[in-house]
Structure formats: C-alpha cells, structure tokens
Design an enzyme around this catalytic site. Structure first.
Site, PDB file in Angstrom:
ATOM      1  N   THR A 247      22.642  21.947  -5.250  1.00 52.79           N
ATOM      2  CA  THR A 247      21.278  22.038  -3.986  1.00 52.79           C
ATOM      3  C   THR A 247      21.367  23.527  -3.763  1.00 52.79           C
ATOM      4  O   THR A 247      22.184  23.869  -3.859  1.00 52.79           O
ATOM      5  CB  THR A 247      20.852  20.731  -3.008  1.00 52.79           C
ATOM      6  OG1 THR A 247      22.716  20.644  -2.586  1.00 52.79           O
ATOM      7  CG2 THR A 247      21.035  19.250  -3.397  1.00 52.79           C
TER       8      THR A 247
ATOM      9  N   SER B 137      15.170  24.014   7.295  1.00 51.38           N
ATOM     10  CA  SER B 137      13.787  23.918   7.199  1.00 51.38           C
ATOM     11  C   SER B 137      12.922  22.872   8.574  1.00 51.38           C
ATOM     12  O   SER B 137      12.424  23.320   9.093  1.00 51.38           O
ATOM     13  CB  SER B 137      13.442  24.078   5.624  1.00 51.38           C
ATOM     14  OG  SER B 137      12.171  24.183   5.557  1.00 51.38           O
ATOM     15  N   HIS B 138      12.126  21.980   7.354  1.00 47.08           N
ATOM     16  CA  HIS B 138      11.530  21.495   8.519  1.00 47.08           C
ATOM     17  C   HIS B 138      12.275  20.119   8.410  1.00 47.08           C
ATOM     18  O   HIS B 138      11.417  18.834   9.623  1.00 47.08           O
ATOM     19  CB  HIS B 138      10.180  20.695   6.904  1.00 47.08           C
ATOM     20  CG  HIS B 138      10.802  20.159   6.365  1.00 47.08           C
ATOM     21  ND1 HIS B 138      11.842  20.724   5.425  1.00 47.08           N
ATOM     22  CD2 HIS B 138      10.952  18.870   5.637  1.00 47.08           C
ATOM     23  CE1 HIS B 138      12.278  20.402   4.302  1.00 47.08           C
ATOM     24  NE2 HIS B 138      11.980  18.833   5.114  1.00 47.08           N
TER      25      HIS B 138
ATOM     26  N   ASP C  84      11.375  26.526   9.250  1.00 45.97           N
ATOM     27  CA  ASP C  84      11.858  27.946   8.868  1.00 45.97           C
ATOM     28  C   ASP C  84      10.259  28.920   8.618  1.00 45.97           C
ATOM     29  O   ASP C  84      10.969  30.050   7.742  1.00 45.97           O
ATOM     30  CB  ASP C  84      12.760  28.426   7.871  1.00 45.97           C
ATOM     31  CG  ASP C  84      12.558  27.392   6.056  1.00 45.97           C
ATOM     32  OD1 ASP C  84      11.284  26.155   6.953  1.00 45.97           O
ATOM     33  OD2 ASP C  84      13.043  27.824   6.158  1.00 45.97           O
TER      34      ASP C  84
ATOM     35  N   ARG D  42       6.347  26.571   4.738  1.00 44.60           N
ATOM     36  CA  ARG D  42       5.493  26.648   4.995  1.00 44.60           C
ATOM     37  C   ARG D  42       4.134  26.385   5.123  1.00 44.60           C
ATOM     38  O   ARG D  42       4.152  26.982   6.213  1.00 44.60           O
ATOM     39  CB  ARG D  42       5.924  24.524   5.031  1.00 44.60           C
ATOM     40  CG  ARG D  42       7.457  24.092   3.898  1.00 44.60           C
ATOM     41  CD  ARG D  42       7.062  23.296   4.264  1.00 44.60           C
ATOM     42  NE  ARG D  42       8.825  22.104   3.182  1.00 44.60           N
ATOM     43  CZ  ARG D  42       8.792  20.851   2.552  1.00 44.60           C
ATOM     44  NH1 ARG D  42       8.045  19.796   3.608  1.00 44.60           N
ATOM     45  NH2 ARG D  42       9.852  20.564   2.491  1.00 44.60           N
TER      46      ARG D  42
ATOM     47  N   GLU E 166       4.124  24.714  -4.966  1.00 47.35           N
ATOM     48  CA  GLU E 166       5.096  23.802  -4.538  1.00 47.35           C
ATOM     49  C   GLU E 166       3.733  22.743  -3.637  1.00 47.35           C
ATOM     50  O   GLU E 166       3.100  22.862  -2.503  1.00 47.35           O
ATOM     51  CB  GLU E 166       6.459  23.010  -4.114  1.00 47.35           C
ATOM     52  CG  GLU E 166       7.210  23.846  -5.309  1.00 47.35           C
ATOM     53  CD  GLU E 166       8.335  23.605  -3.792  1.00 47.35           C
ATOM     54  OE1 GLU E 166       9.614  22.825  -4.971  1.00 47.35           O
ATOM     55  OE2 GLU E 166       9.023  23.821  -3.567  1.00 47.35           O
TER      56      GLU E 166
ATOM     57  N   SER F  57       4.755  20.326  -1.515  1.00 53.93           N
ATOM     58  CA  SER F  57       5.212  19.962  -0.761  1.00 53.93           C
ATOM     59  C   SER F  57       4.758  21.076   0.833  1.00 53.93           C
ATOM     60  O   SER F  57       5.930  21.849   1.513  1.00 53.93           O
ATOM     61  CB  SER F  57       6.730  19.542  -0.427  1.00 53.93           C
ATOM     62  OG  SER F  57       7.451  20.900  -1.160  1.00 53.93           O
TER      63      SER F  57
ATOM     64  N   LYS G  54       8.539  30.911  -0.712  1.00 53.23           N
ATOM     65  CA  LYS G  54       7.449  30.741  -0.140  1.00 53.23           C
ATOM     66  C   LYS G  54       7.177  31.164   1.026  1.00 53.23           C
ATOM     67  O   LYS G  54       8.328  31.205   2.045  1.00 53.23           O
ATOM     68  CB  LYS G  54       7.800  28.717  -0.490  1.00 53.23           C
ATOM     69  CG  LYS G  54       8.155  28.389   0.733  1.00 53.23           C
ATOM     70  CD  LYS G  54       7.937  26.656   0.436  1.00 53.23           C
ATOM     71  CE  LYS G  54       8.880  25.580   1.113  1.00 53.23           C
ATOM     72  NZ  LYS G  54       9.901  25.197   0.423  1.00 53.23           N
TER      73      LYS G  54
ATOM     74  N   ARG H 101      10.536   9.444  -3.773  1.00 53.92           N
ATOM     75  CA  ARG H 101       9.139  10.212  -4.095  1.00 53.92           C
ATOM     76  C   ARG H 101       8.414  10.080  -4.733  1.00 53.92           C
ATOM     77  O   ARG H 101       8.513  10.200  -6.565  1.00 53.92           O
ATOM     78  CB  ARG H 101       8.952  11.778  -3.396  1.00 53.92           C
ATOM     79  CG  ARG H 101       9.810  12.263  -2.673  1.00 53.92           C
ATOM     80  CD  ARG H 101       8.985  13.673  -2.424  1.00 53.92           C
ATOM     81  NE  ARG H 101      11.110  14.779  -1.773  1.00 53.92           N
ATOM     82  CZ  ARG H 101      10.122  14.553  -0.028  1.00 53.92           C
ATOM     83  NH1 ARG H 101       9.517  13.171   0.775  1.00 53.92           N
ATOM     84  NH2 ARG H 101      11.113  15.267   0.211  1.00 53.92           N
TER      85      ARG H 101
HETATM   86  C1  VG1 Z   1      11.631  18.981  -0.565  1.00 49.63           C
HETATM   87  C2  VG1 Z   1      10.209  19.451  -1.338  1.00 49.63           C
HETATM   88  C3  VG1 Z   1      10.351  20.752  -2.116  1.00 49.63           C
HETATM   89  C4  VG1 Z   1      10.599  21.954  -1.771  1.00 49.63           C
HETATM   90  C5  VG1 Z   1      12.270  21.605  -0.686  1.00 49.63           C
HETATM   91  C6  VG1 Z   1      12.806  22.527   0.381  1.00 49.63           C
HETATM   92  O1  VG1 Z   1      12.366  19.075  -1.285  1.00 49.63           O
HETATM   93  O2  VG1 Z   1       9.791  18.185  -2.384  1.00 49.63           O
HETATM   94  O3  VG1 Z   1       8.741  21.062  -2.642  1.00 49.63           O
HETATM   95  O4  VG1 Z   1      11.232  23.235  -1.860  1.00 49.63           O
HETATM   96  O5  VG1 Z   1      11.611  20.216   0.352  1.00 49.63           O
HETATM   97  O6  VG1 Z   1      12.046  22.685   1.736  1.00 49.63           O
HETATM   98  P1  VG1 Z   1      12.687  16.992  -1.915  1.00 49.63           P
HETATM   99  O7  VG1 Z   1      13.983  17.818  -2.714  1.00 49.63           O
HETATM  100  O8  VG1 Z   1      13.352  16.518  -0.687  1.00 49.63           O
HETATM  101  O9  VG1 Z   1      11.795  17.075  -2.417  1.00 49.63           O
HETATM  102  V1  VG1 Z   1      11.981  23.509   2.851  1.00 49.63           V
HETATM  103  O10 VG1 Z   1      10.759  24.151   3.561  1.00 49.63           O
HETATM  104  O11 VG1 Z   1      13.176  23.011   3.632  1.00 49.63           O
HETATM  105  O12 VG1 Z   1      12.533  25.493   2.289  1.00 49.63           O
HETATM  106 CO    CO Z   2      10.659  25.441   5.330  1.00 49.47          CO
END
Ligand code: VG1
Ligand code: CO
Length: 543
Positions: free
Chosen positions: A18, A113-114, A279, A282, A363, A365, A376, A496
């Site tokens: 990861t 991140s989110h 962060d 997105r 992506e 997301s 991104k 997902r």
């Molecule tokens: C999710 C999204 C993926 C993105 C990742 C990190 O991962 O699906 O597209 O790159 O988050 O985004 P997952 O494995 O949960 O589907 V962020 O904004 O944390 O840098």
């Molecule tokens: Co993020």
C-alpha cells in the site's frame, strides 16, 4: 544523536504494497510506532544524509506531534534540511510540487486523505520520492519488510521546533526551514491557467462556491480564488482547516458533501460549485442539478486541453485507473493519442508521467491531474474547469451535455459494500477471481458476458507487474462490471463494485447513472454472491 531500540515491532502491520501507512490515531499515538515506521523509510528509501526533504500535512489531529517526531528522526538520520509548511500544512499536490521545485530527495505527507480526523479518526504517513510521486510498489514492499525486522531507530534529542514562524532553525545540525505552504503552488497555477479570463468571468455575474471541507485547501483557495482571482469572500465555504475537519468527513462526493449539492440545487442561483478532500488531491465539480462524474470530467478536460494555456501544444497521451469509466478512451482514440489503463492508485501514473508518455490522468474516485505534479490535484481541476467555462462561454451542464452528444456517454457509478469481517471480504474476492474462467460467454439477465479476467498491469516503463488488481467483466452491449477490495480503509473490508454502461441514445443521455445502471447492479450482486456469502443486502454507499 541517540540510537534507540524499538520496544515492539508488530505495530507495523502495514499491508504490503500500500502507498502509505494509514491507521487509527490511537495506533499512531503508541510509543515509538511512528518512529519505527519513519526509520524503515530512512533505511530503505535511499541516502538522505545531507539531503533536503519536504514535510507537511493536511492539518488533522496529531499532525503537530507527528511532525515533531519526524523532525527528531530526520535529524537523527543526518538529513541536511527539512522544509516544512507553516503550521505543518501542505496539500498533497503542493508537497509534490515542492519536492520537484526544491530538488528534494523526497517528502513526507502526513495525511489520511479523505478519512475522518480527530482523536477517534484516522492518521497517515505517505512517503514520496525525488520525482514528487508516490513511493513505487517495490519501495513500499521493502519498507514493509523492514518493519518486520527493525531493531533500532535514530533520533536527535530536540525541543519542539516552532512551526508557526517562517524562517530557519538549527535542529541538531539539520536546518528546519518553515515556508509559506501556498505561494509556490499558487504561482505554479498561474503558469498553467489564464487567470485574467477567470478573473473576468468572476467579475461578469458568474457565481460559484468552493467547499474546502475544513481541510487543507482553505488557505490555498483563499489565496488563489479570493486574492488572485477576485472571488467574493463568501464563495469560500469551510475555509478554516480544523484538526477534526469540523466533525465532517472531508471527502468530496455527493454523500459527504451533500450540503454543497443542496446549495447548488437550492433557491440561490449558483453556476458552479466544487470541493476538495482532506489533503487537497481530490475534486468534485457540480453544476445546477449535475454532479460531473469524474470519468466524464477527465474525458472533457482531455478533449478541451488545447484551450488551456498549459496545454496549448496538445497532449501526448492519457491514462485512467482500471475501474474508471472508459469515456477517456473514446477521446484518446479521436485525438490519436495513447490511453493507458493502470491499477487503482496514483503511483501507477508516475512512471508514465516521468517518461513523457502521458500528460493527463485520473481516477473515478474524484482524482484528476497532469504532468505539473506527480499527485492528483483538486484545485488544479477546479481551475481547469473555470478556465474552460471562461473560454467556452458555456455552463458546466452545457459543456458536459455537448461532450455526451459528441462522444457518447459512459454512465458510471460505484457501490461500496462494507464487510465488517476483513477475512470474509478476502474470501469473497478470491471466489470471484476463481469464477472468472467460467464466466466467458455466459448469458445473464438478457446480456451476454464477452470476456472476464483478473486485471494485471505490466508497467511499460520499468517492466514491473502488478497482479490481482480487480476482476473485470465485459458484456455484449458495451457494459462493464469491475470488482475490487479497497486498500485505504482502516477497519473491515470494503468491496467496491464499479458499474459502467455505454449510452448513445439521445433520450437516455441525461438520465441519472444510478438509474441507467440498475440492471447491471442486480447482475453484479448476483455474480458476486455477496448476499449468500456475507448476508449483506445493501451497499453502505452509492456514488
Ligand atoms: C481509494 C480510491 C483510489 C485512490 C485512493 C487514495 O482507494 O479508490 O482511487 O487512489 O483511495 O486516494 P481504495 O483502495 O480505497 O479504493 V486519496 O485521496 O487517499 O490519496
Ligand atoms: Co486525498
């Protein structure tokens, strides 16, 4: 300088491969947990003695403590200079830009991140390499291996460094340089977009809102949208970064940013609204009654790239993550440029960007970006859209509908099933992978499966292979279902399911994707046997 022995190792249970370490705050608060992980990065990431590194985060709870730990361990490992955003803030794209601009050997991004913040929320650490991009899988695997055998870490004895004041401090021989986190990024944006035209758009009766979700982009939006582009102060919502993001979930999607969706659909006329995540990497773009699907957004940006100063010369190629809708493939075909399909995760784009094979990528997301950084970039996408609206003299909705009429539409949505037992989630995925050979040619609910596989990516630049990146099922009407397990959650497993249907009939074009994909959703649940295997009937989220 002190060499300290680690008191325990098993804390470092990072999933191999990861992009970073993302865990509950309480796990990060355990003694020596972060120190151990950082030391593993220092031991595996290259030669950092005497080098410059960048550090900053999204301002979430535990950010300050973690930065002081990073300062002590960096000094202990002989780092020459650590450049930190004031108050420990740096958006992910701004950090990526700084690594490149200051020719740093890498950077630490303190963010989950989110994911939600606060004492009961999540914290995270990502390491980016000298290119500004996320650590490649080979590096994250060796860091993981190091976490299994680490015996000691290095640390300088230091009092906390004041990160609220700009300037340089000597920290046991290492310079800590506190910089304004916004200026360099804002200057970069001015080189890519036509700020005069956006300013004229703002002054000419256009109305917009930007929701920073109490996360890191608040100060960036204040500088760029308000100060440089003249947006009225009340266009910026939730602009103050808060350690718990004001109790919200800093994820720009129609569920977590429901207030913003309600606002643009409400009685006050607003032409355009956008939001970014914790962060700042997105983006979500909204018009009245319309959430621009990220796959559509990517396709539209590619189709119109030449109208933006940064892409006047055109683009060399594009890429999307595998589950992302294939709308961009159609644009690439017509532009005559290559379109790459990569596994989920931004880092798979980095080699393609470094090698000059692509200029735009994204992506599903809510992530989009270009070759200007190696992450991104949320505000970049917002500025791209604003620049496009200014140049084309059309609304968001008109631009999207014109695109669908010209290229057809790939109606796309995603269902997330939360499976509390992570083991059961892996089992379900394994069964799905095993079922792939039997799916070919099978009829289901009036459609026929034309192909099915377990996606593996062969990186054309370094030849590395990433296997088991999700199951893809293709149908005879052009539809596609994709399954994969999330890699970013901190509890249980999230399956997902990505649904995509190709639509060209004019009367269907503007129907909601969830409605258009309802039959596919039924098929997807049937083929995964989610109810039989887990007892779960409904997705936790549909986006
Ligand atoms: C999710 C999204 C993926 C993105 C990742 C990190 O991962 O699906 O597209 O790159 O988050 O985004 P997952 O494995 O949960 O589907 V962020 O904004 O944390 O840098
Ligand atoms: Co993020």
């Amino acid at each position: 300088m002190k060499t300290r022995s680690v008191n325990t190792r098993p804390y470092l249970d990072q999933k191999p491969g990861t992009a970073g370490l993302r865990r509950k705050v309480r796990i990060f608060q355990q003694p020596r947990y972060l120190e151990n992980f950082l030391q593993c990065i220092f031991d595996c990431g290259g030669q950092f003695a005497g080098e410059t590194l960048i550090a900053g985060g999204d301002g979430r709870f535990h950010n300050q403590e973690a930065l002081q730990t990073l300062i002590r361990v960096s000094a202990g490992n002989g780092v020459g200079r650590l450049i930190v955003g004031r108050n420990g803030l740096l958006s992910t794209p701004a950090a990526s830009h700084l690594i490149r601009q200051r020719a740093a050997a890498g950077g630490f991004l303190l963010t989950a991140s989110h994911n939600p913040g606060g004492p009961d929320g999540d914290f995270g650490v990502k390491f980016n390499t000298a290119s500004g991009g996320q650590a490649p899988e080979s590096l994250t695997r060796s860091i993981y291996d190091a976490t299994q055998s680490i015996e000691r870490y290095l640390e300088a004895d230091l009092a906390p460094v004041d990160l609220g004041r700009l300037g340089e401090t000597d920290a046991a021989g290492m310079i800590v340089e506190v910089i304004d986190p916004v200026i360099d990024y804002a200057n970069l944006m001015e080189t890519l977009f036509d700020f005069d035209r956006i300013e004229a758009l703002f002054a000419g009766g256009f109305s917009a809102r930007y929701d920073a979700m109490h996360a890191v982009t608040g100060p960036y939006a204040a500088e760029i949208l308000n100060r440089r582009l003249g947006a009225p102060a009340d266009w910026l919502l939730n602009g103050q970064p808060l350690p718990d993001f004001g109790g919200g979930h800093p994820d720009p999607n129609p569920v977590d940013a429901a207030d913003l969706v309600a606002l643009i659909n409400g009685p006050v006329p607003v032409d355009f609204a956008a939001a970014s995540d914790g962060d700042g990497d997105r983006n979500m773009i909204l018009g009245p009654g319309l959430v621009v699907s990220p796959g559509d957004s990517l396709a539209i940006l590619a189709a119109n790239a030449r109208q933006i100063p940064g892409f006047e010369e055109g683009i060399s190629g594009v890429a999307r993550s595998m589950p992302t809708s294939r709308a961009i493939d159609e644009v690439a075909r017509r532009l005559g440029v290559p379109c790459f399909e990569t596994p989920t995760g931004w880092r798979y784009f980095c080699n393609l960007l470094d090698d000059g094979r692509i200029d735009l990528c994204g992506e599903e997301s809510f992530g989009t970006s270009s070759n200007h950084v190696r992450e991104k970039d949320g505000l970049w996408a917002v500025l791209f859209w604003l620049n496009l609206i200014a140049v084309r003299g059309q609304s968001v909705n008109e631009i999207v509908e014109d695109h669908w009429r010209e290229f057809g539409r790939n109606a796309f949505n995603r269902e997330d099933f939360f499976i509390p037992d992570a083991e059961l989630g892996s089992q379900l995925m394994a069964e799905l992978e095993n079922s792939v050979p039997e799916l070919d040619g099978r009829p289901v609910d009036g459609l026929r499966i034309t192909a099915a596989d377990v996606f593996a990516y062969h990186d054309p630049v370094d030849g590395s292979v990433s296997a088991q990146q999700g199951v893809r099922i293709f149908f005879d009407d052009g539809s596609r279902i994709v399954y994969r397990l999330s890699g970013t959650g901190t509890t249980g497993a999230t399956l997902r399911i990505y649904l995509e249907r190709r639509v060209t009939e004019t009367d269907l074009l503007i129907r909601p994707a969830v409605e258009l994909n309802a039959p596919l959703s039924t098929i997807a649940r049937k083929l995964s046997r989610i109810r039989e295997l887990t007892g779960i009937e409904q997705p936790a989220a549909v986006v």
